[in-house]
Design a protein around this motif. Structure first.
Motif, PDB file in Angstrom:
ATOM      1  N   GLY A  40      -4.007 -11.958   1.520  1.00 47.63           N
ATOM      2  CA  GLY A  40      -3.798 -10.618   1.005  1.00 47.63           C
ATOM      3  C   GLY A  40      -3.735  -9.431   1.730  1.00 47.63           C
ATOM      4  O   GLY A  40      -4.405  -8.350   1.295  1.00 47.63           O
ATOM      5  N   GLY A  43       0.910  -8.018   1.115  1.00 49.07           N
ATOM      6  CA  GLY A  43       1.598  -7.710  -0.113  1.00 49.07           C
ATOM      7  C   GLY A  43       3.069  -8.268  -0.224  1.00 49.07           C
ATOM      8  O   GLY A  43       3.458  -7.832  -1.119  1.00 49.07           O
ATOM      9  N   THR A  46       3.555  -9.787  -3.803  1.00 47.13           N
ATOM     10  CA  THR A  46       2.904  -8.903  -4.774  1.00 47.13           C
ATOM     11  C   THR A  46       4.148  -8.954  -6.080  1.00 47.13           C
ATOM     12  O   THR A  46       4.980  -9.146  -6.108  1.00 47.13           O
ATOM     13  CB  THR A  46       2.881  -7.469  -4.432  1.00 47.13           C
ATOM     14  OG1 THR A  46       2.315  -7.250  -3.446  1.00 47.13           O
ATOM     15  CG2 THR A  46       3.042  -6.617  -5.718  1.00 47.13           C
ATOM     16  N   GLN A  52      -0.197  -4.738 -13.397  1.00 50.88           N
ATOM     17  CA  GLN A  52      -1.074  -4.392 -12.232  1.00 50.88           C
ATOM     18  C   GLN A  52      -0.535  -5.400 -11.394  1.00 50.88           C
ATOM     19  O   GLN A  52      -0.513  -6.238 -11.522  1.00 50.88           O
ATOM     20  CB  GLN A  52      -2.513  -4.771 -12.660  1.00 50.88           C
ATOM     21  CG  GLN A  52      -3.240  -3.677 -13.481  1.00 50.88           C
ATOM     22  CD  GLN A  52      -4.681  -3.999 -13.393  1.00 50.88           C
ATOM     23  OE1 GLN A  52      -5.158  -5.131 -13.130  1.00 50.88           O
ATOM     24  NE2 GLN A  52      -5.545  -2.914 -13.252  1.00 50.88           N
ATOM     25  N   PRO A  53      -0.561  -4.569  -9.970  1.00 54.09           N
ATOM     26  CA  PRO A  53      -0.093  -5.419  -8.818  1.00 54.09           C
ATOM     27  C   PRO A  53      -1.100  -6.324  -8.345  1.00 54.09           C
ATOM     28  O   PRO A  53      -2.309  -5.867  -8.091  1.00 54.09           O
ATOM     29  CB  PRO A  53       0.170  -4.427  -7.742  1.00 54.09           C
ATOM     30  CG  PRO A  53      -0.244  -3.118  -8.088  1.00 54.09           C
ATOM     31  CD  PRO A  53      -0.505  -3.083  -9.435  1.00 54.09           C
ATOM     32  N   ILE A  54      -0.637  -7.512  -8.040  1.00 49.32           N
ATOM     33  CA  ILE A  54      -1.888  -8.652  -7.424  1.00 49.32           C
ATOM     34  C   ILE A  54      -0.993  -9.359  -6.456  1.00 49.32           C
ATOM     35  O   ILE A  54       0.094  -9.278  -6.321  1.00 49.32           O
ATOM     36  CB  ILE A  54      -2.176  -9.395  -8.724  1.00 49.32           C
ATOM     37  CG1 ILE A  54      -1.335 -10.198  -9.256  1.00 49.32           C
ATOM     38  CG2 ILE A  54      -3.163  -8.706  -9.658  1.00 49.32           C
ATOM     39  CD1 ILE A  54      -1.044 -11.703  -8.946  1.00 49.32           C
ATOM     40  N   ASN A  55      -1.686  -9.957  -5.685  1.00 48.32           N
ATOM     41  CA  ASN A  55      -1.466 -10.936  -4.427  1.00 48.32           C
ATOM     42  C   ASN A  55      -1.383 -12.368  -5.121  1.00 48.32           C
ATOM     43  O   ASN A  55      -2.142 -12.784  -5.348  1.00 48.32           O
ATOM     44  CB  ASN A  55      -2.440 -11.018  -3.257  1.00 48.32           C
ATOM     45  CG  ASN A  55      -2.368  -9.472  -2.623  1.00 48.32           C
ATOM     46  OD1 ASN A  55      -3.536  -8.933  -2.305  1.00 48.32           O
ATOM     47  ND2 ASN A  55      -1.116  -9.070  -2.227  1.00 48.32           N
ATOM     48  N   CYS A  57      -0.469 -14.779  -3.599  1.00 46.76           N
ATOM     49  CA  CYS A  57      -1.059 -15.878  -2.943  1.00 46.76           C
ATOM     50  C   CYS A  57      -2.524 -16.310  -3.120  1.00 46.76           C
ATOM     51  O   CYS A  57      -3.189 -17.068  -2.592  1.00 46.76           O
ATOM     52  CB  CYS A  57      -0.637 -15.558  -1.350  1.00 46.76           C
ATOM     53  SG  CYS A  57      -1.714 -14.290  -0.659  1.00 46.76           S
ATOM     54  N   LEU A  58      -2.969 -15.260  -3.833  1.00 40.43           N
ATOM     55  CA  LEU A  58      -4.606 -15.475  -3.898  1.00 40.43           C
ATOM     56  C   LEU A  58      -5.005 -15.518  -5.430  1.00 40.43           C
ATOM     57  O   LEU A  58      -6.002 -15.550  -5.675  1.00 40.43           O
ATOM     58  CB  LEU A  58      -5.252 -14.043  -3.387  1.00 40.43           C
ATOM     59  CG  LEU A  58      -5.294 -13.605  -2.117  1.00 40.43           C
ATOM     60  CD1 LEU A  58      -6.015 -12.554  -1.428  1.00 40.43           C
ATOM     61  CD2 LEU A  58      -5.881 -14.868  -1.337  1.00 40.43           C
ATOM     62  N   VAL A  59      -4.023 -15.715  -6.410  1.00 37.82           N
ATOM     63  CA  VAL A  59      -4.332 -16.021  -7.696  1.00 37.82           C
ATOM     64  C   VAL A  59      -4.019 -17.560  -8.200  1.00 37.82           C
ATOM     65  O   VAL A  59      -2.753 -18.005  -8.070  1.00 37.82           O
ATOM     66  CB  VAL A  59      -3.545 -15.043  -8.605  1.00 37.82           C
ATOM     67  CG1 VAL A  59      -3.556 -15.234 -10.077  1.00 37.82           C
ATOM     68  CG2 VAL A  59      -3.891 -13.595  -8.413  1.00 37.82           C
ATOM     69  N   ALA A 103       5.113  -2.765  -6.486  1.00 38.53           N
ATOM     70  CA  ALA A 103       3.906  -1.869  -6.245  1.00 38.53           C
ATOM     71  C   ALA A 103       4.232  -0.361  -6.647  1.00 38.53           C
ATOM     72  O   ALA A 103       3.456   0.224  -7.237  1.00 38.53           O
ATOM     73  CB  ALA A 103       3.278  -1.759  -4.880  1.00 38.53           C
ATOM     74  N   GLY A 122      -1.639  -1.812   0.018  1.00 37.68           N
ATOM     75  CA  GLY A 122      -1.641  -3.165   0.108  1.00 37.68           C
ATOM     76  C   GLY A 122      -0.380  -3.739   0.595  1.00 37.68           C
ATOM     77  O   GLY A 122      -0.238  -4.909   0.362  1.00 37.68           O
TER      78      GLY A 122
END
Lengths: 162, 281
Positions: A40, A43, A46, A52-55, A57-59, A103, A122
């Protein structure tokens, strides 16, 4: 499970804790999102979830149920930001570029410099020093404004395949 | 991702009651929500747990609202929710400032305040704010609820009074009068873990509340320092007291000596900007 990606519905069979990044790359064949750090920080993975931007790799995949996912492939190569990144040298090695552009998409039209800085905080880039990236976003804003004045009807972002 | 995913189980309750029963009857379970900490551990293979409880989609735990005189922030409220909340902006601007400095937008869109509290990192950005604000952690379990002040919540490095069958439901923050102050010092302006992080309130009617992160095994209030400032003694006297009240260490992010210097400097900066009759920042 049905995944809504870039305006399409894709059926995927994967563990609910598999990372969205791996599902996109391995199960959906969408390799635009990259794995940089896996924590995280960078980015490179992303993607947009409901804008909305999210990572990715963390979802976990379980959290992608019922949402709209947009990857760089969804911009179809014709988005004003994509063209501006090419023309202004906003992309060099390219690893950060898909995440950086997504992003930037989330920043909306014509963001001022402080919003660009905060909005891209990010996303790390080791090549450009960021000024070429800010220049690219400014050019995209100008070209979109120009097209609006010219009465063009194409939306700023159109998912491919729909 | 390190480690086999096939031996992991994710329980996905539809409501908080089911979640709490699962926690009681089918544990031990590791709760997960925004996953911004948990998935880092999973990706690097430093978390041995195999059974997880998904809280992310639970309704009811995301609300930000006034309850009684207090501001209640649901555990699943993300940093973005907090930044965008008119209520939080009006009542606890220092919490908005802290939320803006957590990671980048991607992390702020997923990370939750309940996760920040439950994860129990001494470097967590919101904890000095919550400690200085006199906030309360609302803990729920099947058939029960209790409230624990943030200042009594942590018992050691990454340890808290929370039991395995409990979840953080909300944070309650009392009404604050006087100026609020937050400052995080890290390696960069964004995407960095704090070397020192401070939250403080210069109350109108009593001595200030001052809390630090990354200078001890847990977030700490510094009551001796608060009392010195409250008595109107010199900032040098308050800084001497502060250095006796904190116990920073050398680690990969910084050194104990640097942290002592920065903590003392932040205290002086806070007091110069916020004390009654002082110049405004």
């Amino acid at each position: 499970m049905i995944l809504k990606v870039n305006g399409r519905r894709l059926r995927v069979q994967a563990h609910p804790m598999k990372r969205l990044l791996d599902v996109l790359r391995e199960d959906c064949g969408l390799t635009g999102a990259k794995e940089g750090c896996g924590e995280g920080e960078c980015g490179a993975c992303t993607v947009l979830v409901d804008g909305q931007p999210i990572n990715a790799c963390l979802v976990p995949l379980a959290h992608a149920r019922g949402v709209q996912i947009t990857t760089i492939e969804g911009l179809g190569g014709r988005h004003p930001l994509q063209r501006a990144f090419v023309e202004q040298g906003g992309a060099q090695c390219g690893i950060c570029t898909p995440g950086m552009i997504l992003a930037a998409v989330a920043l909306g039209d014509a963001p001022p410099l402080d919003r660009m800085r905060a909005g891209l905080a990010g996303n790390l880039c080791r090549c450009t020093g960021y000024t070429a990236i800010y220049r690219s976003i400014r050019q995209a804003s100008r070209s979109r404004a120009g097209r609006r004045t010219a009465g063009a009807r194409r939306p700023a972002m159109r998912p491919r395949g729909k | 991702m390190v480690g086999a995913i096939s031996n992991r189980t994710l329980l996905e309750p539809r409501d908080i009651g089911t979640a709490l029963r699962m926690l009681r009857d089918e544990g031990p379970l590791v709760p997960l929500a925004g996953c911004t900490d948990l998935y880092v551990s999973l990706n690097f293979g430093t978390l041995g747990a195999t059974r997880f409880l998904d809280l992310w989609s639970l309704p009811d735990l995301r609300a930000i609202e006034l309850r009684g005189g207090a501001l209640s922030i649901g555990a699943l409220a993300t940093y973005t929710d907090i930044i965008e909340s008119p209520l939080v902006r009006r009542r606890v601007p220092m919490l908005v400032a802290a939320a803006r400095e957590v990671g980048g937008p991607q992390i702020q869109n997923r990370g939750t305040i309940g996760g920040n509290v439950a994860n129990a990192s001494p470097a967590a950005d919101t904890l000095p704010v919550l400690a200085a604000a006199g906030a309360t952690v609302v803990l729920v379990r099947a058939g029960g609820k209790r409230r624990v002040p943030v200042t009594a919540f942590y018992t050691g490095y990454r340890q808290s009074v929370m039991r395995p069958d409990e979840l953080v439901a909300a944070l309650e923050i009392p009404r604050l009068s006087g100026r609020q102050w937050f400052r995080k010092v890290g390696t960069r302006a964004a995407q960095s873990i704090s070397k020192v992080v401070m939250g403080a309130v210069a109350h109108d009617d009593r001595p200030p509340s001052v809390a630090f992160g990354s200078v001890a095994p847990t977030v700490v209030r510094v009551p001796g320092t608060e009392a010195v400032l409250g008595r109107g003694e010199s900032i040098e006297e308050a800084q001497r007291m502060l250095l006796a009240e904190i116990a920073p260490i050398d680690d990969l992010r910084s050194t104990a000596e640097y942290r002592r210097r920065v903590a003392a400097n932040l205290l002086a900066l806070f007091w110069r900007e916020c004390r009654r009759g002082g110049s405004s920042a």
